[in-house]
Motif scaffolding. Structure first.
Motif, PDB file in Angstrom:
ATOM      1  N   ASN A   1       6.969  -5.935 -10.099  1.00  0.00           N
ATOM      2  CA  ASN A   1       8.024  -6.575  -9.325  1.00  0.00           C
ATOM      3  C   ASN A   1       7.560  -7.952  -8.870  1.00  0.00           C
ATOM      4  O   ASN A   1       6.397  -8.132  -8.505  1.00  0.00           O
ATOM      5  CB  ASN A   1       8.374  -5.722  -8.093  1.00  0.00           C
TER       6      ASN A   1
ATOM      7  N   VAL B   1       4.737  -5.632  -0.814  1.00  0.00           N
ATOM      8  CA  VAL B   1       6.190  -5.551  -0.666  1.00  0.00           C
ATOM      9  C   VAL B   1       6.748  -6.967  -0.654  1.00  0.00           C
ATOM     10  O   VAL B   1       6.174  -7.857  -0.025  1.00  0.00           O
ATOM     11  CB  VAL B   1       6.578  -4.842   0.655  1.00  0.00           C
TER      12      VAL B   1
ATOM     13  N   ASP C   1       8.936  -0.604  -3.526  1.00  0.00           N
ATOM     14  CA  ASP C   1       7.722  -1.355  -3.850  1.00  0.00           C
ATOM     15  C   ASP C   1       6.474  -0.511  -3.613  1.00  0.00           C
ATOM     16  O   ASP C   1       5.509  -0.574  -4.394  1.00  0.00           O
ATOM     17  CB  ASP C   1       7.643  -2.630  -3.013  1.00  0.00           C
TER      18      ASP C   1
ATOM     19  N   VAL D   1       2.775  -5.763  -7.244  1.00  0.00           N
ATOM     20  CA  VAL D   1       3.908  -6.517  -6.693  1.00  0.00           C
ATOM     21  C   VAL D   1       3.412  -7.927  -6.400  1.00  0.00           C
ATOM     22  O   VAL D   1       2.368  -8.094  -5.766  1.00  0.00           O
ATOM     23  CB  VAL D   1       4.446  -5.856  -5.409  1.00  0.00           C
TER      24      VAL D   1
END
Length: 538
Positions: A383, A436, A470, A480
């Motif tokens: 991500n 995150v 996440d 991430v």
């Protein structure tokens, strides 16, 4: 006990630190230094926490962190005698004794000032301003009221109030007040206001905060060499603040996106919306100005009863070269379920990446190239998110990145999303690993969805589902990443950030999700505890 900054924020930080033993509190503080430029509420909260210990018995690493916190607090609270007195009493800032004496000699109506300090700038800013202005009109040398008014100006994202022109700064404090004015402008990103103050202070700046702001000001002016020198000095003064090191790296070797990736990689762009027709239209218009190549676009309308369907329908005209699909649900299923509905579309399986966009954002035209370049740098990146700011002339940071900060029996929490009252001046224009990132604009690698296939619907209608997802990715071995070279302007009014205004019902929903989050992850809290920022390589 030291006091400074917004009382609500301070109480929250103090509560978290009070729940930790000394070693854990030091780790908490060190992680913050590794994450954001330190701010006054956090430094004061940490000072208060360690002052509860027997200072003589503190181990060396705790003493070094305490010294760093006291130095930072003194440098950030130039006109707060409570904070300055700690610097004097500890022997760390003996020169502050003179300032303390002058502040005492010019202070007026102390009870009124105490009440103003307790007030919330968010909800009672107008009252604070009116009272400060009235008292300054009667007592033009009232330093602490002038300082408080300037703090309110900063919180509200504006240059110094015109009423501050009547303030008569005591001569002995004039150099400090000049630096205070410089920092006010420079920390907003108001270069036109900052430059006139710089010559008067440039030769005697001795704190990393002023140096870092001056560095970004010089960088925006095209003088990267001077910016590097100033950041180098800032990092030399406080090597515990990792953001300075990361910014130095970014200035020496700027990130370069690969624009060809938007055509080479298969991307699906997903949006979901509930009764925000006009705002959704503005978001789609912003997306239409972006370089997205042949990306497929899907818009899910979450039981909308306004004109959102007509607005979404016009997207086909905005994106004549892209496949556009509108999914109109008869009811509002909430944000997590809307995400899952979109992820269940065949387009997801047929794509390399899926990008989620909120319906209330303004986008940077080349955002997709930046995201794809970061994602393609490591196949384990699941991500990629970006820097999120509030709208306004000077954009206050809304969300950067987070890690797990607290895994206590009574609370499991992620860290703050950004430093306290920091504006986007360039300090976080870096690429770094996180745990995150913000869910309003992010890019998921489709392969990573095998390990985190859905967003948890227990968090409906919204909040925490993106944070939870996440963490699922991280515990499954995915990375991430934060791409600070992309800025998203988010007109958020439903979250927990500094400028959002929530109803009691909304606050209750968020508190409920915090509780759900705690019990969901309780049995894996040791695994979560390992997800701290000290372990990151970038």
């Amino acid at each position: 006990m030291a006091q400074a900054g917004d009382s609500e924020k301070l109480a929250g930080l103090g509560g978290e630190l009070a729940a930790l033993n000394m070693d854990a509190a030091c780790k908490y503080y060190h992680n913050y230094l590794n994450t954001f430029q330190i701010d006054l509420p956090l430094s004061v909260s940490f000072i208060n926490r360690l002052l509860a210990e027997d200072i003589a018995e503190l181990p060396p690493y705790a003493k070094s962190l305490l010294e760093q916190a006291i130095k930072s607090a003194v440098q950030l609270a130039n006109f707060d005698p409570d904070v300055l007195s700690i610097g004097v009493d500890s022997g760390i800032s003996p020169g502050a004794a003179t300032v303390v004496k002058v502040l005492a000699g010019t202070h007026v109506e102390p009870q009124t000032f105490t009440e103003l300090r307790k007030a919330s700038m968010k909800y009672q800013g107008g009252d604070i301003r009116t009272i400060c202005e009235r008292i300054l009109a009667r007592h033009p040398m009232a330093v602490r009221y002038a300082d408080l008014l300037l703090s309110l100006d900063f919180y509200q994202g504006q240059p110094p109030s015109e009423s501050l022109a009547a303030f008569k700064c005591p001569k002995v404090l004039l150099p400090l007040w000049t630096k205070r004015l410089f920092n006010h402008h420079a920390a907003l990103g108001d270069d036109a206001g900052a430059w006139p103050h710089w010559p008067a202070i440039a030769g005697r700046v001795d704190d990393p905060f002023t140096l870092s702001r001056a560095a970004e000001m010089h960088h925006r002016a095209g003088d990267t060499e001077q910016a590097l020198a100033l950041y180098g000095r800032a990092f030399e003064l406080d090597p515990l603040q990792r953001p300075y090191a990361l910014r130095l790296e970014a200035l020496r070797a700027p990130f370069v996106p690969n624009p060809g990736l938007v055509d080479e990689r298969r991307v699906a762009i997903y949006l979901y919306s509930y009764n925000k027709g006009q705002v959704l239209g503005e978001t789609l218009a912003s997306l239409a100005r972006c370089a997205i190549g042949p990306a497929r676009i899907k818009i899910l309308l979450n039981g909308c009863t306004d004109d959102s369907l007509a607005v979404a329908g016009r997207a086909r005209e905005l994106f004549p070269q892209n496949e556009v699909e509108i999914i109109a649900l008869p009811v509002n299923v909430g944000a997590p379920a809307a995400r899952n509905w979109l992820l269940a579309q065949p387009a997801t399986r047929e794509s390399d990446y899926v990008a989620f966009l909120d319906d209330d954002v303004y986008l940077q035209p080349d955002w997709l190239a930046h995201f794809l370049t970061v994602a393609e740098s490591d196949p384990k990146i699941g991500n990629v998110g970006c820097k999120v700011v509030f709208p306004g002339r000077f954009k206050m940071l809304q969300y950067l990145y987070r890690h797990v900060s607290l895994t206590h029996d009574d609370a499991i929490r992620v860290s703050l999303p950004t430093g306290y009252q920091q504006y986007d001046i360039g300090l976080y224009d870096v690429v770094r690993e996180a745990r995150v990132v913000m869910g309003c604009q992010h890019l998921l690698r489709v392969a990573s969805l095998a390990d985190a296939p859905s967003f948890d619907i227990r968090y409906s209608p919204s909040q925490i589902d993106d944070t939870d997802h996440d963490l699922q990715l991280c515990l499954a071995g995915w990375k991430v990443f934060f791409c600070g070279t992309v800025t998203c302007v988010h007109r958020q009014d439903s979250g927990t950030s500094a400028k959002s205004r929530l109803s009691l019902a909304s606050q209750g929903s968020i508190m409920g999700n915090d509780l759900k989050f705690h019990y969901k992850w309780y049995e894996r809290k040791e695994e979560l505890s390992a997800l701290d920022s000290l372990g990151l390589n970038r």
